[in-house]
Design a protein around this motif. Structure first.
Motif, mmCIF file in Angstrom:
data_model
loop_
_atom_site.group_PDB
_atom_site.id
_atom_site.type_symbol
_atom_site.label_atom_id
_atom_site.label_comp_id
_atom_site.label_asym_id
_atom_site.label_seq_id
_atom_site.Cartn_x
_atom_site.Cartn_y
_atom_site.Cartn_z
ATOM 1 N N VAL A 219 0.880 -1.176 0.000
ATOM 2 C CA VAL A 219 0.000 0.000 0.000
ATOM 3 C C VAL A 219 0.913 1.219 0.000
ATOM 4 O O VAL A 219 1.430 1.631 1.041
ATOM 5 N N ASN A 220 1.109 1.757 -1.197
ATOM 6 C CA ASN A 220 2.112 2.810 -1.387
ATOM 7 C C ASN A 220 1.557 4.189 -1.041
ATOM 8 O O ASN A 220 0.357 4.356 -0.851
ATOM 9 N N LYS A 221 2.448 5.160 -0.973
ATOM 10 C CA LYS A 221 2.127 6.558 -0.678
ATOM 11 C C LYS A 221 1.679 6.719 0.776
ATOM 12 O O LYS A 221 0.866 7.600 1.081
ATOM 13 N N CYS A 222 2.169 5.851 1.655
ATOM 14 C CA CYS A 222 1.871 5.947 3.091
ATOM 15 C C CYS A 222 3.076 6.532 3.809
ATOM 16 O O CYS A 222 3.798 5.841 4.528
ATOM 17 N N SER B 272 2.988 8.797 6.185
ATOM 18 C CA SER B 272 2.700 8.900 7.604
ATOM 19 C C SER B 272 2.417 7.500 8.134
ATOM 20 O O SER B 272 1.506 6.820 7.689
ATOM 21 N N GLU B 273 3.230 7.044 9.099
ATOM 22 C CA GLU B 273 3.134 5.650 9.515
ATOM 23 C C GLU B 273 1.821 5.354 10.240
ATOM 24 O O GLU B 273 1.241 4.296 10.044
ATOM 25 N N ASP B 274 1.319 6.304 11.077
ATOM 26 C CA ASP B 274 0.045 6.081 11.780
ATOM 27 C C ASP B 274 -1.098 5.981 10.780
ATOM 28 O O ASP B 274 -1.888 5.040 10.782
ATOM 29 N N GLN B 275 -1.168 6.989 9.900
ATOM 30 C CA GLN B 275 -2.218 7.013 8.883
ATOM 31 C C GLN B 275 -2.080 5.823 7.951
ATOM 32 O O GLN B 275 -3.071 5.249 7.509
ATOM 33 N N GLY B 276 -0.834 5.449 7.682
ATOM 34 C CA GLY B 276 -0.567 4.335 6.774
ATOM 35 C C GLY B 276 -1.191 3.041 7.240
ATOM 36 O O GLY B 276 -1.706 2.266 6.439
ATOM 37 N N LEU B 277 -1.167 2.805 8.545
ATOM 38 C CA LEU B 277 -1.762 1.580 9.080
ATOM 39 C C LEU B 277 -3.256 1.533 8.773
ATOM 40 O O LEU B 277 -3.789 0.491 8.384
ATOM 41 N N LEU B 278 -3.914 2.689 8.946
ATOM 42 C CA LEU B 278 -5.348 2.764 8.642
ATOM 43 C C LEU B 278 -5.596 2.597 7.151
ATOM 44 O O LEU B 278 -6.502 1.870 6.729
ATOM 45 N N GLN B 279 -4.762 3.298 6.336
ATOM 46 C CA GLN B 279 -4.932 3.218 4.882
ATOM 47 C C GLN B 279 -4.729 1.785 4.403
ATOM 48 O O GLN B 279 -5.471 1.287 3.564
ATOM 49 N N ALA C 296 -5.215 -0.983 6.043
ATOM 50 C CA ALA C 296 -6.269 -1.901 6.496
ATOM 51 C C ALA C 296 -7.420 -1.980 5.496
ATOM 52 O O ALA C 296 -8.067 -3.020 5.371
ATOM 53 N N ASP C 297 -7.654 -0.895 4.750
ATOM 54 C CA ASP C 297 -8.732 -0.891 3.750
ATOM 55 C C ASP C 297 -8.526 -1.941 2.656
ATOM 56 O O ASP C 297 -9.472 -2.296 1.955
ATOM 57 N N PHE C 298 -7.280 -2.398 2.490
ATOM 58 C CA PHE C 298 -6.988 -3.305 1.372
ATOM 59 C C PHE C 298 -7.084 -4.785 1.729
ATOM 60 O O PHE C 298 -6.846 -5.638 0.887
ATOM 61 N N TRP C 299 -7.470 -5.081 2.981
ATOM 62 C CA TRP C 299 -7.745 -6.486 3.331
ATOM 63 C C TRP C 299 -8.852 -7.038 2.445
ATOM 64 O O TRP C 299 -8.900 -8.219 2.133
ATOM 65 N N PRO D 193 -2.025 -6.366 3.941
ATOM 66 C CA PRO D 193 -1.490 -5.248 3.162
ATOM 67 C C PRO D 193 -0.390 -4.528 3.960
ATOM 68 O O PRO D 193 -0.568 -4.266 5.142
ATOM 69 N N TYR D 194 0.719 -4.227 3.304
ATOM 70 C CA TYR D 194 1.857 -3.568 3.946
ATOM 71 C C TYR D 194 1.931 -2.107 3.538
ATOM 72 O O TYR D 194 2.044 -1.803 2.349
ATOM 73 N N ALA D 195 1.869 -1.203 4.527
ATOM 74 C CA ALA D 195 1.977 0.227 4.251
ATOM 75 C C ALA D 195 3.431 0.570 3.938
ATOM 76 O O ALA D 195 4.334 0.235 4.705
#
Ligand code: GDP
Ligand code: MG
Length: 164
Positions: free
Chosen positions: A118-121, A123-130, A132-135, A142-144
């Protein structure tokens, strides 16, 4: 021969940027114009004790037969056919869309193991949320990551090399 890892995803998600990052290019140069990689390009890469080749592919789109898209699609399919594993790159800032779902459904039918980046993450905190949408794509965890900044690529590569 070194195992090959195909980089798959729709246009502009950051495949070429990530390839350059993974290949450890001294400067992360996107050597082709965004979204227009037409043919497969190969770069050597390594992680831990594993050497492999990363193959960059053009942006995969299934529902558009205009211009050179059928050719790009064929190149992505050829790349996957010769690969031991694939990295499916998606855009964490945009979230999952219909093209991602189509590509995921195709990938789920292939024998090749897939790791989702999951690219373009940045921000590590936001990246975790972003991420999770790809499950929902049904391809596992999905790896941020950020191809530009490099964060998250270690975890991605740890997961990848279990398949090599
Ligand atoms: P490709 O078409 O999938 O090969 O994507 P590119 O690597 O050419 O990148 C497409 C666009 O996304 C370019 O404008 C890049 O600068 C941008 N991009 C690529 N990686 C990242 C990233 O990690 N973070 C952000 N914010 N933008 C990125
Ligand atoms: Mg590209």
């Amino acid at each position: 021969a070194l195992p090959i890892v195909a980089i798959i995803g729709r246009p502009n998600v950051g495949k070429s940027t990530l390839v350059n990052r993974l290949a450890g290019a001294r400067e992360a140069i996107v050597y082709d114009q965004p979204g227009v990689t037409r043919d497969r390009t190969y770069q050597p890469a390594f992680w831990q004790d594993r050497d492999f080749m990363v193959v960059d592919t053009g942006g995969l789109v299934f529902d558009d037969d205009t211009e050179f898209l059928p050719h790009i699609r064929e190149q992505a399919m050829l790349a996957l056919a010769e690969s031991k594993a694939a990295i499916f790159v998606v855009d964490g800032q945009e979230g999952p869309n219909e093209s991602d779902r189509e590509i995921a459904s195709w990938l789920r039918q292939q024998a090749v193991p897939v790791v989702i980046a999951v690219n373009k993450c940045e921000s590590e905190d936001q990246g975790l949320l972003q991420a999770a949408d790809f499950w929902e794509l049904g391809l596992g965890e999905p790896y941020a990551v950020s191809g530009i900044h490099g964060n998250g690529t270690g975890e991605l590569l740890d997961a990848l090399i279990t398949h090599l």
